[in-house]
Scaffold this motif. Structure first.
Motif, mmCIF file in Angstrom:
data_model
loop_
_atom_site.group_PDB
_atom_site.id
_atom_site.type_symbol
_atom_site.label_atom_id
_atom_site.label_comp_id
_atom_site.label_asym_id
_atom_site.label_seq_id
_atom_site.Cartn_x
_atom_site.Cartn_y
_atom_site.Cartn_z
ATOM 1 N N ASP A 100 8.907 27.309 -66.527
ATOM 2 C CA ASP A 100 10.019 27.134 -67.472
ATOM 3 C C ASP A 100 11.204 28.005 -67.076
ATOM 4 N N SER A 101 10.918 29.239 -66.661
ATOM 5 C CA SER A 101 11.995 30.158 -66.236
ATOM 6 C C SER A 101 12.706 29.638 -64.994
ATOM 7 N N PHE A 102 11.940 29.127 -64.044
ATOM 8 C CA PHE A 102 12.560 28.568 -62.831
ATOM 9 C C PHE A 102 13.395 27.345 -63.172
ATOM 10 N N ASP A 103 12.901 26.538 -64.092
ATOM 11 C CA ASP A 103 13.633 25.332 -64.499
ATOM 12 C C ASP A 103 14.951 25.719 -65.168
ATOM 13 N N GLU A 104 14.917 26.719 -66.035
ATOM 14 C CA GLU A 104 16.145 27.205 -66.696
ATOM 15 C C GLU A 104 17.114 27.782 -65.669
ATOM 16 N N ALA A 105 16.593 28.555 -64.727
ATOM 17 C CA ALA A 105 17.450 29.147 -63.695
ATOM 18 C C ALA A 105 18.095 28.052 -62.852
ATOM 19 N N ALA A 106 17.336 27.019 -62.528
ATOM 20 C CA ALA A 106 17.887 25.908 -61.740
ATOM 21 C C ALA A 106 19.046 25.255 -62.479
ATOM 22 N N ALA A 107 18.894 25.052 -63.793
ATOM 23 C CA ALA A 107 19.954 24.430 -64.590
ATOM 24 C C ALA A 107 21.208 25.311 -64.614
ATOM 25 N N LYS A 108 21.024 26.629 -64.739
ATOM 26 C CA LYS A 108 22.165 27.545 -64.777
ATOM 27 C C LYS A 108 22.869 27.653 -63.433
ATOM 28 N N LEU A 109 22.126 27.515 -62.351
ATOM 29 C CA LEU A 109 22.697 27.677 -61.003
ATOM 30 C C LEU A 109 23.289 26.396 -60.436
ATOM 31 N N GLU A 110 23.106 25.291 -61.124
ATOM 32 C CA GLU A 110 23.519 23.980 -60.607
ATOM 33 C C GLU A 110 24.971 23.960 -60.127
ATOM 34 N N GLY A 111 25.891 24.544 -60.910
ATOM 35 C CA GLY A 111 27.309 24.481 -60.559
ATOM 36 C C GLY A 111 27.711 25.420 -59.435
ATOM 37 N N LYS A 112 27.195 26.650 -59.438
ATOM 38 C CA LYS A 112 27.636 27.649 -58.457
ATOM 39 C C LYS A 112 26.808 27.665 -57.177
ATOM 40 N N HIS A 113 25.519 27.387 -57.300
ATOM 41 C CA HIS A 113 24.620 27.452 -56.136
ATOM 42 C C HIS A 113 23.697 26.231 -56.130
ATOM 43 N N LEU A 120 14.796 25.516 -56.502
ATOM 44 C CA LEU A 120 14.031 25.903 -57.696
ATOM 45 C C LEU A 120 13.488 24.667 -58.417
ATOM 46 N N ALA A 121 14.294 23.629 -58.512
ATOM 47 C CA ALA A 121 13.855 22.394 -59.170
ATOM 48 C C ALA A 121 12.683 21.784 -58.392
ATOM 49 N N GLU A 122 12.733 21.824 -57.082
ATOM 50 C CA GLU A 122 11.638 21.310 -56.247
ATOM 51 C C GLU A 122 10.374 22.139 -56.440
ATOM 52 N N LEU A 123 10.531 23.453 -56.542
ATOM 53 C CA LEU A 123 9.395 24.333 -56.799
ATOM 54 C C LEU A 123 8.720 23.982 -58.124
ATOM 55 N N VAL A 124 9.544 23.773 -59.142
ATOM 56 C CA VAL A 124 9.013 23.390 -60.461
ATOM 57 C C VAL A 124 8.304 22.057 -60.366
ATOM 58 N N ARG A 125 8.918 21.091 -59.660
ATOM 59 C CA ARG A 125 8.313 19.761 -59.531
ATOM 60 C C ARG A 125 6.952 19.831 -58.839
ATOM 61 N N LYS A 126 6.851 20.624 -57.774
ATOM 62 C CA LYS A 126 5.605 20.715 -57.009
ATOM 63 C C LYS A 126 4.484 21.375 -57.799
#
Length: 129
Positions: A100-113, A120-126
């Motif tokens: 959940d934390s990685f998923d939230e971080a991925a959402a926050k980083l979408e625009g800048k990184h 991170l999204a791939e890590l969560v998916r796997k």
């Protein structure tokens, strides 16, 4: 006792490195120096092909090998196959909270990184259960 074993191990590694400076580079990964026993330098070959090649070239190399270690009168090659390597398996298990934390971080980083967010999204998916 342990210090003596470590010192002896270092001596064999040094001798192995010296021997590898004398023998052809293409054979280096396929053999290692075991010991000098009763005047016999013992080399361990990983397979029959390496052993055959070593046995073929060693008579000509003996004087150079004797110069590296005073106690060497002859060289013996023994085949000791390396055990097959087991395929690596990923045993990483991430908790739901971590995912959940990685998923939230991925959402926050979408625009800048975006690349980091995608990783991170791939890590969560796997690792999602």
């Amino acid at each position: 006792l342990l210090a003596g074993l470590l010192q002896q191990s270092q001596q064999w590694r040094k001798l192995d490195a010296k021997i590898k400076t004398v023998l052809p580079a293409n054979l280096h990964p396929h053999f290692q120096t075991a010991c000098v026993e009763d005047g016999r330098l013992v080399l361990l070959a990983a397979n029959n092909m390496a052993a055959s090649r070593l046995k073929m070239i060693l008579p000509a190399m003996l004087p150079k090998l004797q110069a590296l270690h005073a106690g060497v009168r002859e060289v013996v090659v023994r085949v000791v196959p390396k055990p097959p390597t087991q395929p690596k398996t990923n045993s990483l298990r991430l908790s739901e909270a971590a995912l959940d934390s990685f998923d939230e971080a991925a959402a926050k980083l979408e625009g800048k990184h975006p690349e980091l967010a995608a990783a991170l999204a791939e890590l969560v998916r796997k690792h999602s259960r």
